[in-house]
Design an enzyme around this catalytic site. Structure first.
Site, short mmCIF file in Angstrom:
data_model
loop_
_atom_site.label_atom_id
_atom_site.label_comp_id
_atom_site.label_asym_id
_atom_site.label_seq_id
_atom_site.Cartn_x
_atom_site.Cartn_y
_atom_site.Cartn_z
CE LYS A 158 32.59 41.35 36.33
NZ LYS A 158 34.04 41.65 36.29
CG ASP A 194 39.22 41.97 36.70
OD1 ASP A 194 39.16 40.75 36.90
OD2 ASP A 194 38.33 42.76 37.10
MG MG Z 1 38.26 46.99 37.43
#
Ligand code: MG
Ligand code: ADP
Length: 445
Positions: A158, A194
């Protein structure tokens, strides 16, 4: 050939190359299943299948916890109170922007910055830092977890690239920085990704939840696996029954790329990696559309004026796709507005229509790829889809795009037929905060 005819041919070819037929989805499922097994056995493959050292929540976890969320658009610090019985109080939250100096600088500076953010939060909220408060750390990058509170970064994704972190224990790095800031009394007791946080958070209220998925900036998924199936955990006796596995599915690569996918990959910071993610998630979908319209302008299938504001990499946001695909007005006035706002003052109705088709084709492929991968994960747990499964879902692309969720569910019906109704995808916002707190609570129990 006149323009209209040429456009039609071009679009038809494009639609064909972005389409995913049912046999193709089945082929992906099979390959995905094979890669999952390889990963669980510790063999090389595109799916890392990382043990999370935690199972589902019981719903009775209690207490006050600090949670950190690193790996999304913003860095966040939260304080949460779990009340048991599946209930929790309203969290206190502070958001911080992490600029390039920290994402792409020295790792030590990144963690020092994080510690300073925690200090600012504690001061702002007047929290008592001497109490040995437990902290759950959501770190949404692939890591090789050795225990619930120890994990080595495998590689950044990312767009992060801070030096000196790869291969290191991120909890250790965080602790060092906390000590420097005088926060050594905080106990970093759990580390989670996450997706894992999202699954655990959903299971706090809904015990049949067994998959967690993120479709936001990036994409990833985790699920509940029998410990006996996790061959590479030989000798591990810390948990009986089930453990969550973080698939790191964004890196799945047995996929057919178009020339636009290949171009996007070539220009990326992590060439050859995260291929599924590059075809599914918010960080990339807009860029695929941009590459296509750039090509179309070059081939004169679309007016050059439309691409003019989007010459730069990343300038066509995935958010625009939601606005464009959601436009059902005659003449596509919302598309016109989106283009105008970006600087393309004049656009023909025909071109706006083309643009909408391109967006739809790119997002639909993303949704069908996600459905194929999810179908493989469900089959790994329950081959005949003989019971109900709740899938905890988080991420703005899934939540806000007008057709992504619908297309994903439709693809599941194409794959599973009426049994698809046993899969309930449940939007679970903020698993990365709540989940981290619950995992920190589990760690202490
Ligand atoms: Mg998130
Ligand atoms: P993160 O994944 O960073 O934790 P989000 O789940 O909010 O956070 O995802 C943010 C990403 O989702 C953005 O970078 C963007 O690519 C995408 N996104 C945000 N809003 C929309 C929208 N309305 N339509 C489509 N994509 C969106």
């Amino acid at each position: 050939m006149n323009k209209k005819l040429r456009d039609n041919c071009f679009i038809r070819d494009m639609e064909r190359s972005f389409d995913l037929s049912v046999p193709e989805m089945n082929r992906i499922m099979k390959d995905f299943g094979r890669e999952m097994k390889k990963g669980l056995a510790g063999k090389n493959g595109s799916l890392k299948m990382l043990p999370a050292y935690v199972g589902r929540a019981t719903g009775n976890e209690k207490g006050k916890f600090i949670a950190l969320d690193l790996g999304g658009t913003n860095f966040r610090v939260l304080e949460l109170e779990l009340k048991g019985g599946g209930n929790f109080g309203a969290p206190k939250v502070m958001k911080f922007t992490i600029d390039k100096k920290h994402t792409a600088g020295r790792g030590e500076d990144l963690f020092d910055f994080i510690a300073r953010c925690i200090k600012a939060f504690i001061n702002e909220e007047h929290l008592n830092k001497e109490a040995g408060m437990k902290l759950g750390f959501t770190f949404s990058f692939p890591m090789d977890q050795k225990a619930l509170a120890k994990g080595l970064l495998i590689r950044w994704t990312k767009g992060f690239s801070a030096s000196g972190v790869k291969g290191k224990d991120v909890v250790g790095l965080l602790r060092k920085s906390l000590v420097k800031e005088g926060l050594g009394s905080l106990l970093v007791s759990a580390l989670a990704n996450d997706t894992v946080g999202t699954l655990v958070a959903c299971s706090y209220r809904e015990p049949i939840c067994d998959v967690g998925i993120i479709i936001g900036t990036g994409t990833n998924a985790c699920y509940l696996e029998k410990i006996s199936e996790i061959k590479k955990l030989k000798g591990f006796s810390g948990l009986k029954g089930n453990m969550i596995i973080n698939t790191e599915w964004g890196n799945f690569n047995r996929l057919k790329l178009t020339k636009y996918d290949a171009a996007l990959d070539r220009a990326s910071r992590n060439r050859g990696e995260q291929i599924l993610e590059k075809m599914v998630s918010g960080m990339y979908l807009g860029e695929i559309v941009r590459l296509i319209i750039e090509d179309m302008a070059y081939l004169r299938n679309i007016d050059k004026g439309i691409i003019a504001p989007f010459r730069e990499r990343g300038s066509f946001k995935t958010e625009y796709m939601s606005e464009i695909e959601g436009d059902t007005s005659p003449g596509l006035s919302i598309v016109k507005r989106v283009l105008k706002r970006a600087g393309a003052d004049v656009s023909s109705a025909e071109d706006r229509n083309l643009l909408k088709k391109i967006c739809a084709m790119v997002s639909r492929r993303g949704a069908r790829l996600s459905a194929s991968a999810l179908a493989a994960v469900i089959c790994k747990m329950d081959r005949a889809l003989s019971r109900k499964h709740t899938v905890a879902m988080d991420g703005s692309l899934y939540e806000k795009h007008p057709a992504f969720a619908k297309n994903m569910k439709r693809a599941l019906r194409e794959i599973f037929g009426s049994k698809a109704s046993r899969i309930n995808i449940k939007l679970t916002k903020d698993g990365s905060g709540t989940g981290a707190a619950i995992i920190a609570a589990i760690a202490g129990s």
